[in-house]
Design a protein around this motif. Structure first.
Motif, short mmCIF file in Angstrom:
data_model
loop_
_atom_site.label_atom_id
_atom_site.label_comp_id
_atom_site.label_asym_id
_atom_site.label_seq_id
_atom_site.Cartn_x
_atom_site.Cartn_y
_atom_site.Cartn_z
N ALA A 13 52.90 67.16 38.05
CA ALA A 13 52.28 65.84 38.24
C ALA A 13 52.38 65.42 39.70
O ALA A 13 52.78 64.30 40.03
CB ALA A 13 52.95 64.81 37.33
N LEU A 15 50.19 65.62 43.62
CA LEU A 15 48.84 65.27 44.07
C LEU A 15 47.78 66.07 43.28
O LEU A 15 46.77 65.52 42.83
CB LEU A 15 48.76 65.61 45.57
CG LEU A 15 47.52 65.26 46.36
CD1 LEU A 15 47.31 63.75 46.40
CD2 LEU A 15 47.64 65.78 47.80
N ARG A 39 60.26 67.02 36.80
CA ARG A 39 61.08 65.95 37.35
C ARG A 39 60.90 64.66 36.52
O ARG A 39 60.13 64.66 35.56
CB ARG A 39 60.71 65.71 38.82
CG ARG A 39 60.84 67.01 39.63
CD ARG A 39 60.45 66.86 41.08
NE ARG A 39 61.39 66.05 41.82
CZ ARG A 39 61.09 64.94 42.47
NH1 ARG A 39 59.85 64.50 42.49
NH2 ARG A 39 62.01 64.27 43.11
N THR A 45 55.67 66.58 46.02
CA THR A 45 56.11 66.60 47.41
C THR A 45 56.38 65.20 47.94
O THR A 45 57.37 64.96 48.65
CB THR A 45 54.99 67.23 48.28
OG1 THR A 45 54.80 68.57 47.84
CG2 THR A 45 55.31 67.19 49.75
N TYR A 51 63.10 62.25 53.79
CA TYR A 51 63.77 62.17 55.09
C TYR A 51 63.10 61.12 55.97
O TYR A 51 61.92 60.77 55.74
CB TYR A 51 63.82 63.54 55.76
CG TYR A 51 62.48 64.22 55.99
CD1 TYR A 51 61.63 63.83 57.02
CD2 TYR A 51 62.07 65.26 55.17
CE1 TYR A 51 60.41 64.46 57.23
CE2 TYR A 51 60.86 65.90 55.37
CZ TYR A 51 60.03 65.50 56.40
OH TYR A 51 58.83 66.11 56.60
N LEU A 344 60.84 76.05 53.68
CA LEU A 344 60.76 76.03 52.22
C LEU A 344 60.96 77.44 51.69
O LEU A 344 60.79 78.41 52.42
CB LEU A 344 59.35 75.58 51.80
CG LEU A 344 58.87 74.25 52.35
CD1 LEU A 344 57.36 74.11 52.16
CD2 LEU A 344 59.59 73.12 51.64
C1 LIG Z 1 57.01 67.64 53.84
C2 LIG Z 1 55.65 68.16 53.50
C3 LIG Z 1 54.53 67.63 54.12
C4 LIG Z 1 53.26 68.11 53.79
N1 LIG Z 1 52.18 67.59 54.44
C5 LIG Z 1 50.95 68.07 54.15
C6 LIG Z 1 49.80 67.55 54.82
O1 LIG Z 1 49.87 66.69 55.67
N2 LIG Z 1 48.61 68.06 54.49
C7 LIG Z 1 48.46 69.04 53.55
O2 LIG Z 1 47.35 69.45 53.29
N3 LIG Z 1 49.53 69.51 52.90
C8 LIG Z 1 50.76 69.07 53.17
N4 LIG Z 1 51.84 69.57 52.51
C9 LIG Z 1 51.64 70.51 51.42
C10 LIG Z 1 51.76 69.65 50.11
O3 LIG Z 1 52.69 70.19 49.29
C11 LIG Z 1 50.39 69.42 49.50
O4 LIG Z 1 49.61 68.65 50.34
C12 LIG Z 1 50.39 68.67 48.18
O5 LIG Z 1 51.31 67.63 48.12
C13 LIG Z 1 50.62 69.63 47.09
O6 LIG Z 1 50.44 68.95 45.88
P1 LIG Z 1 50.68 69.70 44.52
O7 LIG Z 1 50.55 68.68 43.45
O8 LIG Z 1 49.81 70.89 44.44
O9 LIG Z 1 52.17 70.26 44.62
P2 LIG Z 1 53.51 69.44 44.71
O10 LIG Z 1 53.39 68.21 45.47
O11 LIG Z 1 54.54 70.43 45.14
O12 LIG Z 1 53.78 69.04 43.20
C14 LIG Z 1 54.05 70.01 42.22
C15 LIG Z 1 54.66 69.35 41.00
O13 LIG Z 1 54.84 70.34 40.00
C16 LIG Z 1 56.10 70.17 39.38
N5 LIG Z 1 56.50 71.47 38.85
C17 LIG Z 1 56.74 72.62 39.55
N6 LIG Z 1 57.06 73.62 38.70
C18 LIG Z 1 57.02 73.09 37.45
C19 LIG Z 1 57.26 73.63 36.15
N7 LIG Z 1 57.58 74.92 35.97
N8 LIG Z 1 57.13 72.82 35.08
C20 LIG Z 1 56.79 71.52 35.24
N9 LIG Z 1 56.57 70.95 36.44
C21 LIG Z 1 56.68 71.73 37.53
C22 LIG Z 1 56.99 69.68 40.52
O14 LIG Z 1 58.12 69.02 40.02
C23 LIG Z 1 56.03 68.75 41.27
O15 LIG Z 1 56.08 67.45 40.79
C24 LIG Z 1 53.11 69.12 52.81
C25 LIG Z 1 54.25 69.67 52.22
C26 LIG Z 1 55.50 69.21 52.55
C27 LIG Z 1 56.70 69.83 51.88
#
Ligand SMILES: Cc1cc2nc3c(=O)[nH]c(=O)nc-3n(C[C@H](O)[C@H](O)[C@H](O)COP(=O)(O)OP(=O)(O)OC[C@H]3O[C@@H](n4cnc5c(N)ncnc54)[C@H](O)[C@@H]3O)c2cc1C
Length: 488
Positions: A13, A15, A39, A45, A51, A344
């Protein structure tokens, strides 16, 4: 035992997962779906990283969803605003009611006979199983439990505090302290100026430099456009402008690295850095976009350096000492707090173990199909955003592709779709990125191929047509399970 069945099961859940739920609600109303979140909160993220100064490093006009333009003034936004944006999207889209918190997906088994995934899930009250027709992994790309920390000699002797940005203690008191931040990536360049507000002094200790560009925190074009057109329209135009800039910037970096290096150097000179500073601390050995380009909004890092509250040191670590760090050059850095902004640990599909008809899926021997599906794995989709542009640009196209597939399969009564690997494809690492954290983990990832649709283009403009409009009968996707017409 009856197992709860949903048509689409989304893992994560963050972005990506919230965007997926929103699109199902709006584009395919009535679809049964659930979002598993390991969570206790949504946001991924943007909830985990707490921080000081945490912010985006790409602009929010492209990091925001296409279907919900970012309308705030800050183009480079703080983590809290991004989290609110995701929370608002979940609430306004009615997605939040479908999230199952504290539900960690651990394995998923596909059975062709039933055209169904059975997903094992750890919950506070024990392990449960849910089934689904389509499994969509939106679990991000890294391990939530631990960040990457190399073994530092002498660390056990250090008398100060050591923190990793992924697990920032909210009560950490760094006021008046000497802080050393180890690293030179996006997190380090964010932290260093942010910490100078309270710390006595902050040192960014890097083994080697990173390409850094200063960008305005607020987009002047977006501001000007808002004066002559409605805000949402202005944000949409800004999004396209930024997409064009990303693509141009990346293509220039790949095709004419020398020209790009010269441009970046010019940008650094405009920040009033001396030639010696640029040579020693801001001129990497690699070409721009071999690793992600770091952005500093309004040159905040450089302002902190000029103010004398922050310093960049390019050197190796010989050993930690009780009072700090001794460097390869012999210099001693005194420190009360050391922040290991060393990156990471990558993890794909949230560590999910996949099987297809009882056979474990050996991911390194699979190919990514348009970087949204995996060869030989039916009804499985994954969200992997761009590494050279905003993550969400690719996610928006991934949602469109998934919805097209589901609509078509419903219309044809098909129950399974699988990309079938073609012969003669030359394999390459999925991510063509030379950053240490990528190189350390690529062996465990699916591969990409040397041609379409197996190639990961990392280019929104060339991905747009195949994902949004390209024929699904492309000779690679194999659909099955269509019911025979009545009477046949
Ligand atoms: C500090 C930081 C800054 C960033 N800034 C940028 C930026 O400026 N621009 C950009 O494009 N990207 C950026 N990124 C990359 C960023 O991760 C992505 O932009 C975006 O937030 C990813 O979203 P997501 O939902 O795919 O993954 P995430 O945000 O990682 O969310 C994944 C979710 O899945 C859940 N999950 C994982 N495994 C399981 C499981 N087995 N069962 C159930 N739930 C699970 C996690 O708990 C989490 O809530 C950044 C990353 C970091 C770490």
């Amino acid at each position: 035992m009856t197992t709860e069945h949903v048509e689409v099961l989304i893992i994560g859940a963050g972005l990506s997962g919230i965007g997926a739920g929103y699109q199902l609600e709006k584009q395919l109303p009535g679809t049964t779906y659930a979002i598993l979140e390991s969570r206790e909160q949504l946001g991924g993220t943007w909830d985990l990283f707490r921080y000081p100064g945490v912010r985006s490093d790409s602009d929010m006009h492209t990091l925001g969803y296409r279907f919900r333009p970012w309308t705030k003034d800050r183009a480079i936004a703080d983590g809290g605003s991004i989290l609110s944006y995701i929370q608002d999207t979940a609430r306004d889209g009615g997605v939040d009611k479908n999230i199952r918190y504290s539900h960690r997906a651990v394995s998923a088994a596909w059975t062709s006979e039933d055209a169904r995934w059975d997903v094992e899930i750890d919950t506070p009250s024990g392990r449960i199983t849910m089934s689904c027709s389509y499994l969509f992994s939106c679990s991000g790309y890294y391990d939530y439990d631990k960040g990457y920390s190399p073994e530092f000699p002498g660390l056990a002797d250090f008398g100060g505090t050591v923190v990793h940005p992924q697990h920032w203690p909210q009560d950490l008191d760094y006021a008046g302290k000497r802080v050393v931040v180890i690293g030179s990536g996006a997190t380090a360049v964010t932290l260093v100026p942010a910490l100078t507000d309270q710390a006595a002094h902050v040192t960014m200790l890097q083994r080697s430099p990173t390409w850094i560009a200063a960008l305005p925190g607020e987009d002047p074009v977006a501001k000007a456009l808002q004066k002559v057109m409605p805000k949402r329209a202005a944000m949409s135009v800004t999004r396209w402008k930024n997409i064009g800039m990303f693509v141009a910037n990346y293509q220039l970096s790949r095709r004419r690295p020398k020209a790009m290096k010269a441009l970046l150097r010019k940008g650094l000179q405009q920040q009033k850095l001396s030639e010696a500073q640029i040579d020693e601390h801001f001129t990497p050995r690699y070409d721009p976009w071999d690793q992600r380009l770091c952005v500093v909004p309004d040159g905040d890092l450089f302002r902190a350096i000029h103010a004398g509250t922050a310093e960049v040191v390019t050197d190796t670590i010989d050993t930690f000492t009780p009072t700090g760090i001794r460097l390869g050059s012999g210099r001693e850095l005194e420190a009360d707090v050391v922040v290991t902004a060393t990156g990471l640990q990558l993890k794909l599909f949230g560590g999910l173990a996949l099987t297809v008809d009882g056979e474990p899926v050996d991911l390194p021997h699979t190919l990514g199909y348009k970087a949204v599906m995996v060869s030989g794995v039916p009804n499985f989709f994954f969200g992997l955003g761009y590494t050279n542009a905003s993550w969400t640009l690719k996610m928006d196209l991934t949602y469109e592709f998934l919805l097209r597939v589901i609509k078509r399969m419903r219309a044809n009564g098909e129950t399974a779709v699988v990309p079938r690997r073609q012969p003669g494809i030359t394999e390459r690492p999925l991510l063509d990125f030379k950053a240490g954290y990528v190189l350390r983990s690529m062996d465990a990832f699916p591969k990409q191929g040397d041609r379409s649709p197996w190639q990961l283009k990392q280019n929104y403009l060339t991905d747009l047509y195949p994902l949004r409009y390209g024929s699904l009968d492309d000779g690679v996707l194999e659909f099955s399970g269509a019911k025979a017409p009545a009477g046949v």
